[in-house]
Design a protein around this motif. Structure first.
Motif, short mmCIF file in Angstrom:
data_model
loop_
_atom_site.label_atom_id
_atom_site.label_comp_id
_atom_site.label_asym_id
_atom_site.label_seq_id
_atom_site.Cartn_x
_atom_site.Cartn_y
_atom_site.Cartn_z
N LYS A 142 0.82 -1.22 0.00
CA LYS A 142 0.00 0.00 0.00
C LYS A 142 0.85 1.27 0.00
CE LYS A 142 -3.29 -0.10 3.09
NZ LYS A 142 -4.04 -0.41 4.33
N GLY A 143 2.13 1.14 -0.28
CA GLY A 143 2.99 2.31 -0.37
C GLY A 143 4.27 2.19 0.40
N GLY A 144 4.37 1.19 1.27
CA GLY A 144 5.57 1.05 2.09
C GLY A 144 6.82 0.76 1.28
N ARG A 145 6.68 -0.04 0.22
CA ARG A 145 7.86 -0.35 -0.60
C ARG A 145 8.38 0.90 -1.31
NH1 ARG A 145 5.71 -3.98 -3.37
NH2 ARG A 145 6.39 -5.76 -2.12
N LEU A 146 7.47 1.69 -1.87
CA LEU A 146 7.88 2.92 -2.55
C LEU A 146 8.44 3.92 -1.55
CD1 LEU A 146 8.06 4.54 -5.13
CD2 LEU A 146 5.67 5.23 -4.83
N GLU A 148 10.20 3.23 1.11
CA GLU A 148 11.57 2.84 1.41
C GLU A 148 12.52 3.22 0.27
OE1 GLU A 148 12.79 1.80 4.23
OE2 GLU A 148 10.80 1.88 5.14
N LEU A 149 12.07 3.06 -0.95
CA LEU A 149 12.91 3.41 -2.09
C LEU A 149 13.20 4.91 -2.13
CD1 LEU A 149 11.32 1.19 -4.89
CD2 LEU A 149 13.59 0.93 -3.88
N LEU A 150 12.16 5.71 -1.89
CA LEU A 150 12.31 7.16 -1.99
C LEU A 150 13.02 7.76 -0.78
CD1 LEU A 150 8.81 8.05 -3.46
CD2 LEU A 150 11.01 8.18 -4.65
N ALA A 151 12.86 7.12 0.38
CA ALA A 151 13.47 7.68 1.61
C ALA A 151 14.99 7.78 1.48
CB ALA A 151 13.10 6.81 2.81
N ALA A 152 15.57 6.94 0.63
CA ALA A 152 17.02 6.99 0.45
C ALA A 152 17.49 8.28 -0.22
CB ALA A 152 17.47 5.79 -0.39
N SER A 153 16.55 9.02 -0.82
CA SER A 153 16.89 10.28 -1.50
C SER A 153 16.78 11.49 -0.59
CB SER A 153 15.99 10.47 -2.73
OG SER A 153 16.19 9.45 -3.67
N ARG A 154 16.43 11.27 0.67
CA ARG A 154 16.34 12.41 1.60
C ARG A 154 17.71 13.00 1.84
NH1 ARG A 154 12.32 9.70 5.87
NH2 ARG A 154 14.19 8.44 6.10
N ARG A 155 17.76 14.32 1.88
CA ARG A 155 18.97 15.06 2.23
C ARG A 155 18.61 16.06 3.31
NH1 ARG A 155 20.16 11.35 -0.28
NH2 ARG A 155 21.34 11.19 -2.23
N ASP A 156 19.58 16.48 4.09
CA ASP A 156 19.34 17.49 5.11
C ASP A 156 18.88 18.79 4.45
OD1 ASP A 156 20.13 15.74 7.07
OD2 ASP A 156 22.18 16.50 7.19
N VAL A 157 17.98 19.49 5.13
CA VAL A 157 17.49 20.76 4.60
C VAL A 157 17.68 21.85 5.65
CG1 VAL A 157 15.79 19.72 3.05
CG2 VAL A 157 15.14 20.25 5.42
N LEU A 227 9.11 18.56 -1.49
CA LEU A 227 8.20 17.68 -2.22
C LEU A 227 8.42 16.22 -1.84
CD1 LEU A 227 8.36 19.26 -5.79
CD2 LEU A 227 6.32 19.13 -4.34
N LEU A 228 9.68 15.84 -1.70
CA LEU A 228 9.98 14.45 -1.34
C LEU A 228 9.37 14.11 0.01
CD1 LEU A 228 11.41 11.75 -1.72
CD2 LEU A 228 13.48 12.82 -0.77
N ARG A 229 9.55 14.97 0.99
CA ARG A 229 9.00 14.70 2.32
C ARG A 229 7.47 14.73 2.31
NH1 ARG A 229 14.09 16.08 2.93
NH2 ARG A 229 15.25 15.63 4.86
N ALA A 230 6.88 15.59 1.49
CA ALA A 230 5.43 15.61 1.37
C ALA A 230 4.94 14.29 0.76
CB ALA A 230 5.00 16.79 0.51
N LEU A 231 5.62 13.81 -0.25
CA LEU A 231 5.25 12.55 -0.87
C LEU A 231 5.43 11.39 0.10
CD1 LEU A 231 4.44 10.87 -3.34
CD2 LEU A 231 6.84 10.94 -4.07
N LEU A 232 6.54 11.37 0.85
CA LEU A 232 6.75 10.33 1.85
C LEU A 232 5.65 10.35 2.91
CD1 LEU A 232 10.62 10.60 2.33
CD2 LEU A 232 9.38 8.72 1.22
N PHE A 233 5.25 11.54 3.29
CA PHE A 233 4.16 11.69 4.27
C PHE A 233 2.89 11.01 3.76
CE2 PHE A 233 0.68 14.84 5.51
CZ PHE A 233 0.43 14.26 6.74
N GLY A 251 -2.22 7.28 -7.72
CA GLY A 251 -1.99 8.71 -7.80
C GLY A 251 -0.65 9.11 -7.22
N LEU A 252 -0.30 8.51 -6.08
CA LEU A 252 0.99 8.81 -5.45
C LEU A 252 2.15 8.29 -6.29
CD1 LEU A 252 0.02 8.02 -1.76
CD2 LEU A 252 0.55 10.27 -2.70
N GLU A 253 1.97 7.17 -6.95
CA GLU A 253 3.01 6.65 -7.83
C GLU A 253 3.25 7.60 -9.00
OE1 GLU A 253 2.41 1.83 -7.10
OE2 GLU A 253 1.28 2.88 -8.68
N ASN A 254 2.17 8.17 -9.52
CA ASN A 254 2.32 9.15 -10.60
C ASN A 254 3.08 10.38 -10.12
OD1 ASN A 254 0.89 7.48 -12.34
ND2 ASN A 254 -1.08 8.49 -11.94
N SER A 255 2.78 10.84 -8.91
CA SER A 255 3.48 11.98 -8.36
C SER A 255 4.95 11.64 -8.13
CB SER A 255 2.84 12.41 -7.03
OG SER A 255 1.56 12.96 -7.26
#
Length: 263
Positions: A142-146, A148-157, A227-233, A251-255
Motif C-alpha cells: 500500500k505504499g511502504g515499498r515505494l 523505502e525506495l524514496l526515503a534513500a533520497s532524503r537530504r538534510d534541509v 516535495l519528497l517529504r510531502a510525498l513520503l508523508f 496517484g501517489l506513484e504518478n506523483s
C-alpha cells in the motif's frame, strides 16, 4: 451510508444557534444559519486552534472565526463552532498554495504547542516517518515499498519549522471572485515549504493538477526535498490507512514519477 451525527440541542444552544442544523457538503460539518459546527477529536488541540483563528489576520484570506460558548469555552460536548463563510473546495490548486504561503507568513511567530509532543494519530506518525524521526511498520503493498525506495533520497534541509496547516488541499474554500477562505487549521511543526508541497502533491495525486504545478513553485527554498517529504508523508499515510485504495496509491506513484525528475 450511516447517518452523520448532528450537534445536539444543548451544544447548539450553548453557541447561540437557533436554526435547525443542515449537513454541509464538507461533512461532518453542520450549519445552523450563520453558525457552523464540527465534531472535535482532541479538545485541547481544538481549543488551541480556535484561539489562533479567532484573532489571526491574513491578507487576502477569509477566516471562519471560531466562537465561544455562552460560558466562554471553545469546545462543548465534543463540538466546536465557527462563523459560517461561503465557499467550497475547487481545483484552483495554485491559489491554494498561494493562500497557504500567506497563511504561514501570519503563523510564523506562533510558539510550538505542547500537545504536538504526544500526538500519536496516524497522520502524525506518518509525518515523523517522512522526516526520518520514526520508523513505523508500513504495508509494502500500500505504499511502504515505494516509501523505502524514496526515503534513500532524503537530504538534510536548512528550512525553519513553524506552525503550518498540513491539510491545505480540500480545505481552502472558494466563492467566485472572493478571497479564498479557511475554517480549520491542522497544525504541524514543519517548514511552510513542506505545507505548500503537501498541497502540491495532493493536487497532483488526486486533484487533477498538471505536472507543471511542481515547476511553478520551484522558486521556493529546498523545493525538491520539501516535495519528497510531502510525498513520503502521503505514502506513509496510505500504507497505514485501513481504507486506502489502489487508486489512491496509483496517484501517489504518478506523483513520485514527476518528483523524481527534480531530485
Amino acid at each position: 451510508m450511516s447517518e452523520v451525527p448532528q450537534p445536539p440541542v444543548h451544544v447548539r444552544t450553548a453557541f447561540g444557534a437557533t436554526e435547525e442544523p443542515e449537513l454541509l457538503d464538507a461533512s461532518p460539518l453542520w450549519r445552523c444559519g450563520p453558525i457552523a459546527f464540527r465534531p472535535v477529536a482532541d479538545p485541547v488541540e481544538s481549543a488551541w486552534v480556535a484561539q489562533v483563528l479567532a484573532t489571526l489576520e491574513v491578507p487576502r484570506l477569509r477566516i471562519g472565526r471560531p466562537l465561544r460558548s455562552t460560558d466562554g469555552r471553545w469546545v462543548i460536548g465534543g463540538w466546536s463552532a465557527f462563523r459560517f463563510i461561503d465557499g467550497r473546495p475547487e481545483p484552483r490548486h495554485d491559489e491554494v498554495i498561494a493562500a497557504s504561503l500567506r497563511l504561514h507568513e501570519a503563523t510564523a511567530l506562533l510558539e510550538r504547542p505542547r500537545f504536538l509532543n504526544g500526538r500519536g494519530d496516524m497522520y502524525s506518525v506518518a509525518d515523523r516517518a517522512a522526516w526520518g524521526e520514526e520508523q513505523p511498520e508500513l504495508d509494502a503493498e500500500k505504499g511502504g515499498r515505494l516509501f523505502e525506495l524514496l526515503a534513500a533520497s532524503r537530504r538534510d534541509v536548512a528550512l525553519r519549522p513553524q506552525i503550518v496547516h498540513g491539510e491545505g488541499f480540500g480545505t481552502v474554500l472558494f466563492s467566485g471572485d472572493a478571497d479564498p477562505g479557511i475554517v480549520e487549521l491542522t497544525p504541524y511543526w514543519r517548514p511552510p515549504e513542506w505545507a505548500a508541497a503537501v498541497a502540491a502533491v495532493d493536487a497532483l495525486s488526486w486533484g487533477g493538477a498538471d505536472p507543471g504545478i511542481l515547476e511553478r513553485w520551484a522558486h521556493l527554498p529546498e523545493w525538491p526535498q520539501a516535495l519528497l517529504r510531502a510525498l513520503l508523508f502521503r505514502l506513509a499515510v496510505n500504507a497505514m490507512h485501513p481504507h486506502a485504495t489502489p487508486d489512491s496509491l496509483r496517484g501517489l506513484e504518478n506523483s513520485a514519477h514527476e518528483i523524481g525528475k527534480l531530485l
